[in-house]
Design a protein around this motif. Structure first.
Motif, PDB file in Angstrom:
ATOM      1  N   ARG A  76       0.834  -1.198   0.000  1.00 50.18           N
ATOM      2  CA  ARG A  76       0.000   0.000   0.000  1.00 50.18           C
ATOM      3  C   ARG A  76       0.873   1.253   0.000  1.00 50.18           C
ATOM      4  NH1 ARG A  76      -2.239   4.059   2.329  1.00 50.18           N
ATOM      5  NH2 ARG A  76      -4.511   4.402   2.251  1.00 50.18           N
TER       6      ARG A  76
ATOM      7  N   ASN B 274      -6.109   8.931 -10.283  1.00 53.35           N
ATOM      8  CA  ASN B 274      -7.493   8.599  -9.935  1.00 53.35           C
ATOM      9  C   ASN B 274      -7.772   7.099 -10.078  1.00 53.35           C
ATOM     10  OD1 ASN B 274     -10.261   8.394  -9.673  1.00 53.35           O
ATOM     11  ND2 ASN B 274     -10.582  10.438 -10.540  1.00 53.35           N
ATOM     12  N   MET B 275      -7.697   6.381  -8.974  1.00 54.01           N
ATOM     13  CA  MET B 275      -7.901   4.932  -9.034  1.00 54.01           C
ATOM     14  C   MET B 275      -9.361   4.567  -9.243  1.00 54.01           C
ATOM     15  SD  MET B 275      -5.236   3.314  -6.292  1.00 54.01           S
ATOM     16  CE  MET B 275      -5.414   1.657  -6.961  1.00 54.01           C
ATOM     17  N   GLU B 276     -10.259   5.378  -8.704  1.00 58.37           N
ATOM     18  CA  GLU B 276     -11.684   5.053  -8.825  1.00 58.37           C
ATOM     19  C   GLU B 276     -12.131   5.097 -10.288  1.00 58.37           C
ATOM     20  OE1 GLU B 276     -10.495   6.669  -6.227  1.00 58.37           O
ATOM     21  OE2 GLU B 276     -11.066   5.098  -4.802  1.00 58.37           O
TER      22      GLU B 276
ATOM     23  N   ARG C 230      -4.294   2.036 -12.213  1.00 53.13           N
ATOM     24  CA  ARG C 230      -4.773   0.682 -11.886  1.00 53.13           C
ATOM     25  C   ARG C 230      -3.633  -0.158 -11.334  1.00 53.13           C
ATOM     26  NH1 ARG C 230      -6.690   0.026 -17.945  1.00 53.13           N
ATOM     27  NH2 ARG C 230      -7.138   2.241 -18.059  1.00 53.13           N
TER      28      ARG C 230
ATOM     29  N   ASN D 222      -9.461  -1.520  -7.138  1.00 56.31           N
ATOM     30  CA  ASN D 222      -9.471  -0.146  -7.641  1.00 56.31           C
ATOM     31  C   ASN D 222      -9.512   0.927  -6.563  1.00 56.31           C
ATOM     32  OD1 ASN D 222     -12.049  -0.695  -6.986  1.00 56.31           O
ATOM     33  ND2 ASN D 222     -12.798  -0.818  -9.100  1.00 56.31           N
ATOM     34  N   SER D 223      -8.853   0.635  -5.432  1.00 55.86           N
ATOM     35  CA  SER D 223      -8.608   1.666  -4.426  1.00 55.86           C
ATOM     36  C   SER D 223      -7.459   1.175  -3.552  1.00 55.86           C
ATOM     37  CB  SER D 223      -9.857   1.904  -3.565  1.00 55.86           C
ATOM     38  OG  SER D 223     -10.132   0.753  -2.799  1.00 55.86           O
TER      39      SER D 223
ATOM     40  N   ARG E 132      -7.579   0.952  -0.450  1.00 58.23           N
ATOM     41  CA  ARG E 132      -8.208   0.095   0.528  1.00 58.23           C
ATOM     42  C   ARG E 132      -8.367  -1.325  -0.030  1.00 58.23           C
ATOM     43  NH1 ARG E 132     -11.906   0.868   4.719  1.00 58.23           N
ATOM     44  NH2 ARG E 132     -13.491  -0.789   4.792  1.00 58.23           N
ATOM     45  N   SER E 133      -8.774  -1.434  -1.295  1.00 62.71           N
ATOM     46  CA  SER E 133      -8.972  -2.781  -1.834  1.00 62.71           C
ATOM     47  C   SER E 133      -7.640  -3.481  -2.080  1.00 62.71           C
ATOM     48  CB  SER E 133      -9.850  -2.752  -3.094  1.00 62.71           C
ATOM     49  OG  SER E 133      -9.270  -1.976  -4.092  1.00 62.71           O
TER      50      SER E 133
ATOM     51  N   GLU F  56     -15.056  -6.814  -4.503  1.00 62.93           N
ATOM     52  CA  GLU F  56     -15.291  -5.771  -3.501  1.00 62.93           C
ATOM     53  C   GLU F  56     -16.535  -6.122  -2.694  1.00 62.93           C
ATOM     54  OE1 GLU F  56     -12.989  -2.994  -3.576  1.00 62.93           O
ATOM     55  OE2 GLU F  56     -13.851  -2.926  -1.563  1.00 62.93           O
TER      56      GLU F  56
END
Lengths: 489, 491
Positions: free
Chosen positions: A176, A195-197, A202, A227-228, A230-231, A262
């Motif tokens: 991370r 921008n990952m969202e 990616r 795609n974040s 967190r994920s 997710e």
């Protein structure tokens, strides 16, 4: 630090990061690279549609931004590079192949330093290469039961840079932190919006376990669809636990590709090694090989901005800022630029840092605005802070004025003047208020004289209230001490 | 006698002096196509409206500024169906592109249109230009105008026949392994395979990208030189096109061959030449020597490996180039398929003919991991050796001459059952594609009533020398204006 309990297994993780480049046009045609929000298939031409007879032409800006990234990541730039075709069938791939780079990429062998849990870690970068993005598919319903899919080729051909990391990461937390630092570098050097969202950045991960102390690598699993940040963290933690459980029970892992769900918060097998794609790479005959001159490399290197780590170190030494403040002020180029502009206008760095990271950042967070987009620019803030330094306004009044200026866009210094909020430093004027405060707070006065230090605060507060916060606190204190002499003091 | 028998310069003079109009010329060409092409099968589609519209515009231009109008203004042309034409269906001779109407034109079409040519239509070819006889077209046979039972040659068979039968003044074809020169030889016309990069490939439906070149087919060497001058030159839309002067094609056309050193590759005479072809070749050598050329033997030792290398490299590129024909946007589609894989299989099986499927399969195999080094990489090494052979030869001679093909036109159906025999048709032409050099086939004589071409190969960007040699032979042989029987309408 990993949240996994002590284990005989060591995680080995490497990330593959895809980043869309911030070029004006696509990689091999003149369609726009910024395709978001356009009607489906409107941002296309014969080249990116892959119509028969069309030919690609290299976008030099894509090469330049990839070189920029490679140099920022300490990579070597070989003199000779070429594009290759990666052949596979999928409806989002209009030509039936992706123009990519195989054995002679634009750059090789760099590294990225990052921090995790107070430790500094260096992870190797295998290569940074350039390819083209695919189109997008919109399935009718869920993919497993949809009866048709719609193809949108607006994204097809957008320059996509792949940054392949060495398997040097040892925990999900390291992965991370690596990703966050890499993202910060990409934003700093202006090649990607991070921008990952929305998928302009990616990340895929390869993860395997091996006994602590072992050299040989274990069976590798590739994880997609994270795609974040967190994920990425969750998927790797999940996968680590899953693999450890299999190994602890004496089971065997299989080399495969798994997707992060997710919804279910777990990884799901997508493709086994046996089903691995055969890409039939071969040199792209429509594009001559590229020779990258040393002069070109040096030109790109000379154009590199200061990178986040260097800027953070400089902020500590040049502005004498604490590490934490330097870290926060260099999080984004916008933050550090704002800060340096304020300081350049003559504000003490520490005061500028305190206000930018304190009140101003608080207002920005509430309004969900980056500091460089807020209505109080560096110059008005500098004016206000200089008034504080010049005792023309008290900190308390400045806070209120700043909040007001943030809302309305008015000039804070002008607000101070027009609303008569300037600091009162006239000793006579303050003495009248001090005497009045002593008269009204006789108990506090006697308490203080009896040795209760805190009682003085009540008296200062009373004066401040009388002056609507404008009284010069130093003078108030000075006068109170004169009026209330302590025995032996 | 038809106007279409005249060379471009003569037509140009008559157009400028108002003896004829471009519309009259177009009408005559369209009438001839209507009358003769049902037998010949050169055109896949004729575009009379576009032709007459362009001719009317050309007439205006010729009237307004007769001296300033380009030499090709008002000249009827036609394009092989692998060349994209905006608004006109372009199929590459394949079912899978049936109904494909390109929204854009190839650079060569744009360049000729700007000069005021009159586009008559699209010409038949082997499917995706893969073939040596036009028998691989998904749509129709093209017959040799010298003998309707024989092939026109391929893959630019329609382009050769349209010129030979005087249906068009000049046509464009494409040459990947001999696809312009071979049908030119079989049909008795001039065909030019330019240096790789000389002509933009933008808008040419790719067969093998590293080998393909567009070139003209014409009645005379000068006509071919005029058209190549017009279409050659660097194109920002094709990164493999090169910057190079083109003024020598016409400027040196009539410089003759006196003192020119011509190489005769001994390996090219060992490929089983038909005696009639050999006789014509020997006669050509005597003619050129008589004009002052000096001939000498040269060696191209890798010739025997070139064919094998070609049939690895070309199919490898085919397998990738044709991947976009996946049935999603082109072709008959995949109704009834239940999985993505099934859809692809169905669309491509139904959309492609047998030869195309064979080459896609060959190429897919050659590029697969485990085979790549043994096939594709080794073939590329052979390709380098072939190019080195030519470099060495051109250090000794100015041009290389040989027959264009081992035989004259063969019978329809004669080689369709034997792909290797068909592939061997290109043995003398495809080395030039592997090396990326320039070449021409020019009519040299007849063997048993069938035309035989002389191939002139020049070095990289050496078209001017090829044109000089070809022009000298054309002048000396005096056969360019001989009409094939099928160019004459039955009474």
């Amino acid at each position: 630090m990993s949240t996994i309990a002590p284990s005989p297994w060591e995680a080995v993780i490497g990330l593959e990061v895809h980043a869309q480049l911030l070029t004006r046009s696509k990689m091999f045609c003149s369609c726009r690279a910024d395709y978001l929000g356009l009607p489906p298939n409107s941002n296309t031409c014969p080249v990116c549609l892959g119509l028969p007879g069309s030919l690609p032409v290299i976008n030099e800006a894509g090469i330049r931004l990839t070189l920029r990234t490679a140099l920022a990541l300490n990579c070597e730039i070989p003199q000779f590079t070429k594009f290759d075709r990666k052949n596979y069938f999928y409806p989002d791939l209009p030509k039936g192949y992706q123009i990519s780079q195989y054995d002679l990429p634009l750059s090789l062998g760099g590294w990225l330093d990052f921090e995790v849990g107070g430790r500094s870690v260096r992870a190797g970068i295998t290569r940074v290469h350039l390819e083209e993005d695919t189109g997008t598919l919109h399935h009718a319903g869920e993919i497993h039961n949809s009866t048709f899919s719609l193809v949108d080729l607006n994204r097809a051909g957008v320059p996509l840079m792949e940054i392949v990391g060495e398997p040097d990461l040892r925990s999900p937390a390291e992965a991370r932190a690596y990703l966050a630092t890499l993202r910060q570098v990409l934003i700093y050097i202006g090649v990607n919006d991070g921008n990952m969202e929305e998928g302009s950045l990616r990340c895929d991960a390869n993860i395997s376990l091996r006994p602590v102390g072992a050299e040989a690598l274990g069976v590798k699993v590739e994880i997609k669809n994270m795609n974040s940040f967190r994920s990425v963290l969750r998927a790797l933690e999940y996968e680590l636990t899953r693999q450890r459980e299999v190994l602890d029970e004496g089971g065997r892992l299989s080399q495969e590709t798994r997707g992060w769900s997710e919804l279910e918060q777990r990884t799901v097998s997508q493709r086994s090694k046996e089903e691995a794609q055969e890409y039939r790479y071969f040199p792209e005959p429509d594009l001559p090989p590229l020779v990258i001159s040393r002069a070109q490399v040096e030109e790109v290197r000379a154009g590199l901005p200061e990178l986040p780590a260097a800027r953070r170190a400089r902020f500590q030494s040049q502005y004498r800022l604490a590490d934490e403040q330097a870290l926060l002020l260099t999080a984004r180029p916008g933050d550090s630029q704002y800060f340096e502009e304020v300081v350049a206008l003559g504000v003490t760095p520490q005061l500028a840092a305190n206000w930018q990271l304190g009140d101003l950042q608080g207002l920005c967070n509430t309004a969900n605005l980056p500091v460089e987009k807020c209505r109080v620019g560096p110059a008005p803030l500098a004016d206000l802070l200089k008034m504080i330094e010049g005792h023309e306004v008290t900190a308390n009044v400045a806070k209120e004025v700043l909040a007001q200026a943030f809302e309305t866009g008015e000039d804070p210094a002008e607000l101070v003047r027009s609303q008569g909020l300037g600091q009162v430093s006239d000793t006579g004027e303050i003495a009248v208020m001090v005497d009045q405060a002593l008269a009204q707070n006789a108990k506090a006065a006697s308490d203080y004289q009896a040795g209760n230090d805190r009682a003085l605060g009540a008296l200062v507060g009373a004066v401040m209230k009388m002056s609507q916060g404008r009284a010069n606190a130093d003078i108030v204190n000075q006068l109170l001490h004169t009026r209330l002499p302590r025995p032996g003091g | 006698m038809t106007l279409l028998e005249e060379p471009i310069r003569e037509l140009g003079r008559r157009l400028r002096e108002r003896e004829i109009s471009a519309v009259e010329l177009a009408e005559e060409a369209l009438a001839r196509a209507k009358e003769l092409d049902p037998t010949l099968g050169a055109f896949l589609r004729v575009t009379p409206e576009l032709a007459l519209e362009a001719a009317a515009v050309a007439d205006l231009r010729l009237q307004e500024d007769p001296a300033g109008a380009p030499i090709l203004c008002g000249i009827p042309v036609a394009y092989k169906d692998v060349v994209c034409t905006e608004g006109v269906e372009t199929t590459a001779g394949s079912q899978i592109l049936r109904g494909f109407v390109p929204p854009y034109s190839a650079t060569v079409v744009d360049r000729l249109s700007a000069l005021g040519v009159v586009p008559l239509g699209k010409l038949n070819c082997d499917e995706f230009a893969m073939g040596s006889s036009n028998e691989n077209s998904a749509y129709q046979l093209t017959r040799n105008p010298w003998d309707p039972e024989r092939v026109a040659g391929g893959s630019s068979g329609g382009s050769a026949v349209a010129v030979a039968a005087r249906l068009a003044c000049v046509t464009l074809g494409s040459d990947t392994g001999g696809s312009i020169r071979l049908p030119a030889s079989f049909s008795g016309v001039v065909g030019v395979k330019p240096t790789y990069g000389r002509v933009s490939r933008y808008g040419l439906i790719a067969f093998a990208s590293s080998l393909d070149q567009i070139g003209p087919l014409a009645k005379t060497v000068e006509d071919a030189a005029l058209v190549l001058t017009a279409i050659a030159g660097q194109d920002p839309r094709d990164s493999t096109s090169v910057v190079a002067p083109v003024d020598g094609f016409l400027g040196e056309l009539r410089a003759g061959v006196k003192g020119l050193r011509l190489g005769i590759p001994k390996e090219y005479l060992e490929v089983g030449l038909d005696p009639g072809v050999r006789a014509v070749f020997e006669q050509s050598i005597r003619m050129l020597e008589g004009l002052g050329a000096v001939t000498q033997e040269v060696s191209l030792p890798t010739t025997e490996y070139a064919l094998s290398a070609y049939y690895v490299i070309a199919p490898a590129e085919v397998s990738s180039n044709l991947a976009r024909m996946d049935g999603v946007r082109f072709g008959p589609g995949f109704a009834g398929a239940t999985t993505l894989k099934e859809a692809y299989e169905q669309a491509r099986h139904e959309g492609f003919g047998e030869e195309v499927r064979r080459r896609v399969t060959l190429g897919t195999y050659a590029l697969s991991s485990g085979y790549y080094d043994a096939y594709y990489l080794r073939a590329q090494k052979v390709r380098t050796l072939v190019a080195q052979d030519f470099d060495l030869a051109f250090a000794q001679v100015d041009a290389i001459i040989s027959p264009t093909a081992p035989t004259a036109a063969f019978r329809l159906g004669e080689r369709t059952a034997d792909p290797l025999a068909m592939y061997a048709t290109d043995v003398l032409t495809l080395p030039a594609n592997l090396a990326g050099i320039s070449g021409i086939s020019v009519p040299a004589g007849f063997a048993a009533g069938l035309p035989v071409g002389l191939q002139v190969l020049g070095p990289y960007l050496g078209e001017s020398t090829c044109f000089r040699v070809a022009q000298s032979l054309e002048t000396e042989a005096r056969i360019w204006d001989r009409l094939p029987p099928l160019a004459v309408a039955p009474a």
